[in-house]
Motif scaffolding. Structure first.
Motif, PDB file in Angstrom:
ATOM      1  N   ALA A 193      -3.455  -3.648  -7.181  1.00 30.74           N
ATOM      2  CA  ALA A 193      -3.278  -3.697  -5.728  1.00 30.74           C
ATOM      3  C   ALA A 193      -4.376  -2.917  -5.018  1.00 30.74           C
ATOM      4  O   ALA A 193      -4.954  -3.387  -4.026  1.00 30.74           O
ATOM      5  CB  ALA A 193      -1.900  -3.144  -5.354  1.00 30.74           C
ATOM      6  N   TYR A 194      -4.675  -1.737  -5.529  1.00 26.52           N
ATOM      7  CA  TYR A 194      -5.692  -0.903  -4.887  1.00 26.52           C
ATOM      8  C   TYR A 194      -7.075  -1.531  -4.999  1.00 26.52           C
ATOM      9  O   TYR A 194      -7.851  -1.533  -4.028  1.00 26.52           O
ATOM     10  CB  TYR A 194      -5.671   0.488  -5.512  1.00 26.52           C
ATOM     11  CG  TYR A 194      -6.586   1.479  -4.835  1.00 26.52           C
ATOM     12  CD1 TYR A 194      -6.408   1.808  -3.495  1.00 26.52           C
ATOM     13  CD2 TYR A 194      -7.627   2.093  -5.531  1.00 26.52           C
ATOM     14  CE1 TYR A 194      -7.238   2.720  -2.865  1.00 26.52           C
ATOM     15  CE2 TYR A 194      -8.454   3.017  -4.904  1.00 26.52           C
ATOM     16  CZ  TYR A 194      -8.261   3.324  -3.575  1.00 26.52           C
ATOM     17  OH  TYR A 194      -9.093   4.220  -2.956  1.00 26.52           O
TER      18      TYR A 194
ATOM     19  N   LYS B 186      -7.439  -0.579   6.403  1.00 27.79           N
ATOM     20  CA  LYS B 186      -6.504  -1.115   5.407  1.00 27.79           C
ATOM     21  C   LYS B 186      -5.105  -1.338   5.977  1.00 27.79           C
ATOM     22  O   LYS B 186      -4.275  -1.984   5.340  1.00 27.79           O
ATOM     23  CB  LYS B 186      -6.446  -0.184   4.199  1.00 27.79           C
ATOM     24  CG  LYS B 186      -7.712  -0.226   3.354  1.00 27.79           C
ATOM     25  CD  LYS B 186      -7.576   0.575   2.074  1.00 27.79           C
ATOM     26  CE  LYS B 186      -8.853   0.456   1.238  1.00 27.79           C
ATOM     27  NZ  LYS B 186      -8.747   1.180  -0.043  1.00 27.79           N
TER      28      LYS B 186
ATOM     29  N   MET C  91       2.600  -7.777   2.960  1.00 26.95           N
ATOM     30  CA  MET C  91       2.857  -7.488   1.551  1.00 26.95           C
ATOM     31  C   MET C  91       3.800  -6.281   1.426  1.00 26.95           C
ATOM     32  O   MET C  91       4.673  -6.248   0.541  1.00 26.95           O
ATOM     33  CB  MET C  91       1.544  -7.219   0.830  1.00 26.95           C
ATOM     34  CG  MET C  91       1.678  -7.063  -0.680  1.00 26.95           C
ATOM     35  SD  MET C  91       2.386  -8.513  -1.519  1.00 26.95           S
ATOM     36  CE  MET C  91       1.103  -9.729  -1.176  1.00 26.95           C
ATOM     37  N   THR C  92       3.637  -5.306   2.296  1.00 32.18           N
ATOM     38  CA  THR C  92       4.524  -4.146   2.283  1.00 32.18           C
ATOM     39  C   THR C  92       5.958  -4.555   2.569  1.00 32.18           C
ATOM     40  O   THR C  92       6.905  -4.058   1.936  1.00 32.18           O
ATOM     41  CB  THR C  92       4.049  -3.104   3.315  1.00 32.18           C
ATOM     42  OG1 THR C  92       2.768  -2.608   2.918  1.00 32.18           O
ATOM     43  CG2 THR C  92       5.025  -1.959   3.447  1.00 32.18           C
TER      44      THR C  92
ATOM     45  N   TRP D 183       1.986  -2.221  -3.819  1.00 28.96           N
ATOM     46  CA  TRP D 183       1.214  -2.358  -2.575  1.00 28.96           C
ATOM     47  C   TRP D 183       1.853  -1.533  -1.459  1.00 28.96           C
ATOM     48  O   TRP D 183       1.165  -0.794  -0.739  1.00 28.96           O
ATOM     49  CB  TRP D 183       1.143  -3.830  -2.164  1.00 28.96           C
ATOM     50  CG  TRP D 183       0.140  -4.064  -1.077  1.00 28.96           C
ATOM     51  CD1 TRP D 183       0.238  -3.698   0.243  1.00 28.96           C
ATOM     52  CD2 TRP D 183      -1.147  -4.677  -1.223  1.00 28.96           C
ATOM     53  NE1 TRP D 183      -0.888  -4.056   0.929  1.00 28.96           N
ATOM     54  CE2 TRP D 183      -1.752  -4.661   0.056  1.00 28.96           C
ATOM     55  CE3 TRP D 183      -1.829  -5.255  -2.293  1.00 28.96           C
ATOM     56  CZ2 TRP D 183      -3.020  -5.196   0.285  1.00 28.96           C
ATOM     57  CZ3 TRP D 183      -3.086  -5.788  -2.067  1.00 28.96           C
ATOM     58  CH2 TRP D 183      -3.676  -5.755  -0.794  1.00 28.96           C
TER      59      TRP D 183
ATOM     60  N   SER E 241      -1.684  -6.503   4.710  1.00 29.53           N
ATOM     61  CA  SER E 241      -1.074  -5.365   4.043  1.00 29.53           C
ATOM     62  C   SER E 241       0.345  -5.121   4.564  1.00 29.53           C
ATOM     63  O   SER E 241       1.255  -4.793   3.791  1.00 29.53           O
ATOM     64  CB  SER E 241      -1.935  -4.120   4.247  1.00 29.53           C
ATOM     65  OG  SER E 241      -1.482  -3.062   3.428  1.00 29.53           O
TER      66      SER E 241
ATOM     67  N   GLN F  67      -0.442  -1.040  -9.907  1.00 31.91           N
ATOM     68  CA  GLN F  67      -0.926  -0.032  -8.956  1.00 31.91           C
ATOM     69  C   GLN F  67      -2.442  -0.087  -8.856  1.00 31.91           C
ATOM     70  O   GLN F  67      -3.002  -0.039  -7.758  1.00 31.91           O
ATOM     71  CB  GLN F  67      -0.463   1.366  -9.382  1.00 31.91           C
ATOM     72  CG  GLN F  67       1.030   1.594  -9.269  1.00 31.91           C
ATOM     73  CD  GLN F  67       1.448   2.930  -9.847  1.00 31.91           C
ATOM     74  OE1 GLN F  67       1.616   3.079 -11.060  1.00 31.91           O
ATOM     75  NE2 GLN F  67       1.617   3.923  -8.981  1.00 31.91           N
TER      76      GLN F  67
ATOM     77  N   GLY G 296      -7.390  -4.587  -2.570  1.00 36.21           N
ATOM     78  CA  GLY G 296      -7.496  -4.145  -1.189  1.00 36.21           C
ATOM     79  C   GLY G 296      -8.816  -3.489  -0.862  1.00 36.21           C
ATOM     80  O   GLY G 296      -9.213  -3.425   0.304  1.00 36.21           O
TER      81      GLY G 296
ATOM     82  N   PHE H  29       4.440  -5.873  -8.072  1.00 34.95           N
ATOM     83  CA  PHE H  29       3.167  -5.843  -7.351  1.00 34.95           C
ATOM     84  C   PHE H  29       3.360  -5.505  -5.871  1.00 34.95           C
ATOM     85  O   PHE H  29       2.674  -4.616  -5.334  1.00 34.95           O
ATOM     86  CB  PHE H  29       2.406  -7.154  -7.521  1.00 34.95           C
ATOM     87  CG  PHE H  29       1.128  -7.222  -6.734  1.00 34.95           C
ATOM     88  CD1 PHE H  29      -0.028  -6.607  -7.193  1.00 34.95           C
ATOM     89  CD2 PHE H  29       1.086  -7.890  -5.512  1.00 34.95           C
ATOM     90  CE1 PHE H  29      -1.210  -6.656  -6.455  1.00 34.95           C
ATOM     91  CE2 PHE H  29      -0.093  -7.947  -4.769  1.00 34.95           C
ATOM     92  CZ  PHE H  29      -1.243  -7.327  -5.247  1.00 34.95           C
ATOM     93  N   PRO H  30       4.284  -6.164  -5.157  1.00 35.34           N
ATOM     94  CA  PRO H  30       4.471  -5.805  -3.741  1.00 35.34           C
ATOM     95  C   PRO H  30       4.989  -4.377  -3.559  1.00 35.34           C
ATOM     96  O   PRO H  30       4.688  -3.742  -2.534  1.00 35.34           O
ATOM     97  CB  PRO H  30       5.501  -6.833  -3.248  1.00 35.34           C
ATOM     98  CG  PRO H  30       5.453  -7.945  -4.235  1.00 35.34           C
ATOM     99  CD  PRO H  30       5.135  -7.310  -5.543  1.00 35.34           C
TER     100      PRO H  30
ATOM    101  N   HIS I 253       0.479   1.571   0.864  1.00 34.21           N
ATOM    102  CA  HIS I 253       0.505   1.430   2.328  1.00 34.21           C
ATOM    103  C   HIS I 253       1.258   2.597   2.960  1.00 34.21           C
ATOM    104  O   HIS I 253       0.899   3.066   4.057  1.00 34.21           O
ATOM    105  CB  HIS I 253       1.151   0.099   2.708  1.00 34.21           C
ATOM    106  CG  HIS I 253       0.949  -0.274   4.145  1.00 34.21           C
ATOM    107  ND1 HIS I 253      -0.270  -0.622   4.670  1.00 34.21           N
ATOM    108  CD2 HIS I 253       1.827  -0.328   5.190  1.00 34.21           C
ATOM    109  CE1 HIS I 253      -0.159  -0.897   5.958  1.00 34.21           C
ATOM    110  NE2 HIS I 253       1.112  -0.720   6.297  1.00 34.21           N
TER     111      HIS I 253
END
Length: 333
Positions: free
Chosen positions: A243-244, A315, A323-324, A299, A320, A240, A247, A295-296, A303
């Motif tokens: 990922a943040y 963003k 990946m979402t 992400w 993004s 978490q 980005g 991880f995804p 999102h």
């Protein structure tokens, strides 16, 4: 109830002979206070300290219109969490993840003063708005150290006491209004499942919860880093934060080109830190594999917040969204 002037509080806490405000560094989000630097003289020694002065009695409108009682209570609680972190948790992590030293606090009514080490004076005086792939590695190492240090496979129901039961400022239970504002679709429908998947991971740790590049202070050569702003520290999974962070400081092109390498950097350091704690290589590998797969999902969970809070935000970009979709696909795999 009487509120002490900041100078009086600092002078009393540090037993100083002289205290003077040098500058206001920044205002807190939505007008909840400010962060300032103070000059302190104790005997023949001169130094500087940082005061985070919070007053939730007089609050401005939210910059994006998300003002509500729930938002206000979330913000107020975040300052209490940050105080709990510095006063009761942070000391155990100082040797592995640099952050400001806690010097004291004062609380009365709607006012809270948090007194901290001045990281600028300690050699962490560089701030960055963006990083390249090599530079971001030092922050990934910092995160890996924190996550390994607090890794748990059997947390008590109340763990982490005094911190957020779920770390990050965007977790679903505290963002019902943003969820309601989302357009109908697969991401909105999967919001609860994304959240549950993160919470059900058997390997939990403490996440910083707001690990954007602006909350890291660097040495002049960018080889050392310290973190600030622990208002949303709490239980979660390490990716978490990862990922943040990524980005917040890398462009779409950088993410597309370097993501695999940067995840290798993080997970290699995470495994090394877990083993250095005395844990088995098998555990280190199991944690890395599980978090890599999630991880995804992490992400996509962030999102989800963006798509309710401000879908026109930068963003919400093609990388993004891709990946979402990977995260959503994981839920049905």
């Amino acid at each position: 109830m009487t509120t002490f002037a900041p100078e009086f509080f600092i002078k009393h806490t540090l037993r100083a002979d002289y205290v003077a405000k040098q500058q206001t560094l920044q205002s807190l989000w939505s007008g909840y206070g400010h962060i300032s630097r103070y000059h302190v003289t104790v005997g023949n020694s001169c130094s500087s300290v940082i005061l985070k002065a919070i007053d939730w009695g007089q609050v401005a409108e939210h910059p994006r219109g998300w003002q509500s009682d729930l938002a206000h209570q979330r913000k107020v609680h975040s300052y209490q969490v940050e105080l709990n972190w510095y006063a009761h948790w942070a000391q155990a992590a100082h040797s592995i993840a640099r952050m400001p030293k806690y010097l004291g606090h004062y609380a009365t009514g709607s006012t809270l003063y948090l007194l901290l080490e001045d990281l600028d004076a300690s050699g962490f005086d560089l701030r960055c708005a963006s990083l390249d792939a090599a530079q971001v590695s030092v922050v990934l190492h910092w995160l890996a150290s924190l996550h390994a240090h607090y890794l748990t496979t059997d947390p008590a129901p109340a763990w982490p006491e005094g911190l957020w039961p779920q770390g990050t400022y965007w977790y679903l239970a505290t963002r019902p209004n943003e969820w309601q504002a989302m357009k109908e679709g697969a991401l909105k429908a999967a919001a609860e499942q994304l959240d549950q998947t993160i919470r059900n991971c058997p390997y939990q740790t403490l996440v910083h919860g707001d690990a954007k590049v602006a909350n890291f202070c660097f040495s002049a050569d960018l080889q050392e880093v310290a973190a600030v702003d622990f208002q949303y520290i709490g239980r979660g999974i390490g990716v978490q934060d990862v990922a943040y962070l990524l980005g917040s400081c890398l462009s779409e092109a950088q993410l597309a080109e370097h993501l695999d390498y940067l995840l290798d950097v993080y997970f290699s350091e995470l495994a090394r830190c877990i083993i250095a704690r005395g844990e088995s290589p098998d555990l280190a590998e199991a944690v890395a594999q599980q978090w890599y797969q999630l991880f995804p999902v992490a992400w996509a969970d962030f999102h989800r917040f963006i798509m309710g809070w401000c879908p026109t935000h930068a963003k919400n970009n093609a990388f993004s969204r891709r990946m979402t979709q990977v995260g959503l696909d994981y839920l049905t795999s």
